[in-house]
Structures are given as C-alpha cells and as structure tokens.
Design an enzyme around this catalytic site. Structure first.
Site, mmCIF file in Angstrom:
data_model
loop_
_atom_site.group_PDB
_atom_site.id
_atom_site.type_symbol
_atom_site.label_atom_id
_atom_site.label_comp_id
_atom_site.label_asym_id
_atom_site.label_seq_id
_atom_site.Cartn_x
_atom_site.Cartn_y
_atom_site.Cartn_z
ATOM 1 N N HIS A 35 -54.331 -8.497 9.074
ATOM 2 C CA HIS A 35 -55.735 -8.421 9.511
ATOM 3 C C HIS A 35 -56.550 -7.827 8.352
ATOM 4 C CE1 HIS A 35 -59.116 -8.419 12.023
ATOM 5 N NE2 HIS A 35 -58.803 -7.493 12.910
ATOM 6 N N CYS A 87 -58.852 0.194 15.194
ATOM 7 C CA CYS A 87 -59.619 -1.048 14.969
ATOM 8 C C CYS A 87 -60.335 -1.517 16.222
ATOM 9 C CB CYS A 87 -58.700 -2.134 14.426
ATOM 10 S SG CYS A 87 -57.409 -2.649 15.585
ATOM 11 N N ASP A 97 -53.203 1.734 16.922
ATOM 12 C CA ASP A 97 -53.698 0.457 17.439
ATOM 13 C C ASP A 97 -52.988 0.230 18.767
ATOM 14 O OD1 ASP A 97 -54.834 -2.060 17.699
ATOM 15 O OD2 ASP A 97 -53.566 -3.017 16.183
ATOM 16 N N ARG A 145 -67.548 -3.316 10.331
ATOM 17 C CA ARG A 145 -67.035 -4.692 10.254
ATOM 18 C C ARG A 145 -68.136 -5.617 9.727
ATOM 19 N NH1 ARG A 145 -62.671 -6.341 13.143
ATOM 20 N NH2 ARG A 145 -62.801 -8.090 11.696
ATOM 21 N N ARG A 165 -59.033 -17.238 13.238
ATOM 22 C CA ARG A 165 -58.156 -16.242 13.900
ATOM 23 C C ARG A 165 -57.101 -17.032 14.662
ATOM 24 N NH1 ARG A 165 -59.553 -10.907 17.405
ATOM 25 N NH2 ARG A 165 -59.822 -10.188 15.279
ATOM 26 N N GLN A 171 -60.286 -6.366 8.703
ATOM 27 C CA GLN A 171 -60.353 -5.059 9.359
ATOM 28 C C GLN A 171 -60.170 -3.938 8.343
ATOM 29 O OE1 GLN A 171 -60.731 -4.229 12.823
ATOM 30 N NE2 GLN A 171 -61.032 -2.233 11.862
HETATM 31 N N1 CP Z 1 -60.795 -5.108 15.588
HETATM 32 C C1 CP Z 1 -60.949 -6.406 15.905
HETATM 33 O O1 CP Z 1 -60.554 -7.319 15.153
HETATM 34 O O2 CP Z 1 -61.607 -6.602 17.087
HETATM 35 P P1 CP Z 1 -61.779 -7.977 17.856
HETATM 36 O O3 CP Z 1 -60.401 -8.411 18.335
HETATM 37 O O4 CP Z 1 -62.709 -7.671 18.988
HETATM 38 O O5 CP Z 1 -62.336 -9.002 16.901
HETATM 39 N N1 NVA Z 2 -52.946 -5.587 16.637
HETATM 40 C C1 NVA Z 2 -54.022 -6.089 17.445
HETATM 41 C C2 NVA Z 2 -55.314 -6.028 16.677
HETATM 42 C C3 NVA Z 2 -56.520 -6.452 17.478
HETATM 43 C C4 NVA Z 2 -57.778 -6.419 16.687
HETATM 44 C C5 NVA Z 2 -53.724 -7.505 17.884
HETATM 45 O O1 NVA Z 2 -53.236 -8.301 17.077
HETATM 46 O O2 NVA Z 2 -53.973 -7.811 19.057
#
Ligand code: CP
Ligand code: NVA
Length: 320
Positions: free
Chosen positions: A146, A276, A237, A304, A119, A149
C-alpha cells in the site's frame, strides 16, 4: 492500422506500483512538495484548484476491486486540486465484474485517461495493468503493498517534527500489506522498524530483507512491550484485511498486540500513534489511545490528499 496508442501520449510514463519505483530522493521531493502545496492552500475550499493547476486537462481513471473511502476521495480531490479530474470504476458496475480482462481494461483506459489508479487483490494484476497500459499506473493497495498510504504516513511523521533517518517505528499486530510498504520505506528513507506480531503473522520476508539489505535495523518479535520501548512512532492496522477470512483463531492470537495506554507508555514521551484507517477500536487499538493526544490518525487521513498530489505529479514527471 495498428494497436499502438496515438503518438501524442506523454513521453514520460512513470508508474508507482511500489515505493522503490520512485526511490528515496523522489519520495523526499514528494514530501517537500506536499508540504509546500498544503501550506499554500491553507483555509481554501477543498475543491478549489491550486494556483498553478499543473494537471489541468488530465483525467485519472480509478479502478476499485475492493472497498475504499480515503483512497477514493483523496485521489478525486487531489486531481481537482491539481486542475484535473477523476473517473471512478468499480467491479460491480463496470465490465470488469462481467469478466473483461484487466489487460483489455488497461489498454482501453490508456486511450481514455491520462493515468490509472488500481486497487485490487493480487499484486500480479496491477503489474499486468502496468504492462499493458500506455499511461502511468498507481497502486491504490494490493494484498502485497500500500505505497500511497506510506507517503502520507511519512509526511505525517515529518509534520510532527520527527526526522526519518534513525527513526524508531514500531508495528503491532498483523504483518500485512501496509507493514510491507513501511519496510520498503525504511529501506529507502533509512529508518528502523520493530515488528511485533504473533508467530505466523510476520511480514513478507522479501520486504524484511530489503530493509535489512539497505542498512535498516528490523527487529521481529512476539513481545509487544519490547517493540514499544523508546519508540518514536507506534503503528497498527486492522487484524483482518480486506479479502481475508474473519478467523476467530487469528483474532485471539492478536489480543496481546493491541495498542493501549500501557503500551504507549513504554514509548518515548513524544511518540505518535498512526493507523491508516479504517480502525476497529477495541481490537487493534484501545479507545483511549485512538482518541488520545498522541493519536494523529486524522492528520494522517487528511495527508492522503497531499501525498496523492505528489505521487501524481511524480508520475507525470513534474517532481523528482
Ligand atoms: N487507508 C486507506 O487506504 O483507506 P481506504 O480503504 O478507505 O481507502
Ligand atoms: N490492511 C488493510 C488496509 C486497509 C486500508 C487492508 O488491506 O484491508
């Protein structure tokens, strides 16, 4: 002596940087497998391995350059359920935080783990990891996309008895990484997307083009009510993603795009609400919708785990 990896590395190296790496058929197979595995272990303790333990002996290295709750825990639990294990690295406690290059980190982790999940911020960083790694690399979120997700989201939609081809999905708020992957999924799984954002916050045009080129209808509008009308699925989101500045101007522009009961009422009667998570209740979604009967956000969060298992199995050549 060479810098090449040992010969016994897996012959099939499939990385999952975006949904197109797998393609529509493999994603359908992943969703089927996720449903089967989920059903087969109903009521079991979360850490108990599946009967077949298909990833016994395998180790996943998880590299987090941004925060995470769901992605981190779901990949760890997924590996345990598949018979393997996971190791967590974050920038603050690994040499990444002291400047070791992502390329060197990828080459080292390739010698110590069977797969790498990353990530990070810049999408180019995960492409660089995949370039240098000798094991599958999985995108656990970048600023661009992502994909993990969205496999969980598609599983959730199907579990709630909605077919993907022809589905009308409506997105509200910021045109961000999650929306980009939804548009990629639309291209692969043949559904339509209505996108309601303020001007200047539209999704990445490459993902819009990908969906349209594949035959999906993508509507870009600044009218939230228009996007919601007769939709099957409503999604939003956070208005401010990780790494973005907390700009008052942006928050003000997002106000008309909050998913509230009035907006939900414009959708089909059996429409579902997805997010998400983490959610900012009162901003992108009202408390009434978030806690209401059409909200399936905690099914989505649980999924997930089931989705990660399928993604991992695909990466190891055991699905699709
Ligand atoms: N939805 C998601 O990716 O959550 P986290 O940021 O907690 O991993
Ligand atoms: N769009 C959000 C998703 C978090 C899971 C971010 O990138 O922070």
């Amino acid at each position: 002596m060479t810098n090449e990896p040992p010969l016994e590395v897996a012959p099939l190296i499939r990385s999952f940087l975006d949904l197109s790496d797998a393609g529509g058929h493999a994603i359908a197979a992943m969703i089927n497998d996720a449903q089967d595995r989920k059903m087969a272990r109903r009521g079991w303790p979360m850490g108990k391995p599946d009967i077949d333990q298909p990833l016994a002996g395998r180790v996943l290295a998880m590299v987090f350059e941004k925060s995470s709750t769901r992605t981190r825990v779901s990949f760890d639990v997924a590996m345990r359920q598949l018979g393997g294990s996971a190791i967590l690295l974050d920038a603050s406690t690994s040499q990444l935080g002291r400047g070791e290059s992502i390329a060197d980190t990828a080459r080292v982790l390739s010698r110590m783990a069977d797969a790498i999940m990353v990530r990070t911020d810049d999408h180019s960083k995960i492409e660089e990891v995949a370039h240098h790694a000798h094991v599958p690399v999985i995108n656990g979120l970048t600023d661009l996309s992502h994909p993990c997700q969205i496999v969980a989201d598609l599983l959730t939609v199907i579990e709630h008895r909605k077919a993907l081809p022809g589905l009308e999905l409506a997105w509200f708020g910021d045109g961000n990484n999650v929306l980009n992957s939804i548009l990629e999924a639309a291209a692969l799984m043949k559904f339509n997307v209505r996108v309601a954002t303020p001007q200047g916050y539209e999704p990445n045009p490459q993902f819009v083009k990908m969906a349209r080129d594949a035959g999906s209808t993508v509507t870009l509008t600044t009218d939230a009510a228009e996007a919601a009308r007769d939709a099957d699925v409503l999604v939003t989101d956070t208005w401010i993603s990780m790494g973005q500045e907390h700009a008052e101007e942006k928050l003000a522009a997002m106000e008309p795009f909050r998913v509230d009961s009035a907006l939900m009422a414009k959708a089909k009667r059996d429409a579902i609400f997805l997010h998400c998570l983490p959610a900012h209740v009162g901003d992108e979604v009202s408390a009434e919708v978030f806690e209401g009967p059409q909200s399936v956000v905690f099914d989505e969060a649980e999924n997930r785990i089931h989705a990660q298992k399928s993604i991992l199995l695909w990466c190891f050549g055991l699905i699709g």
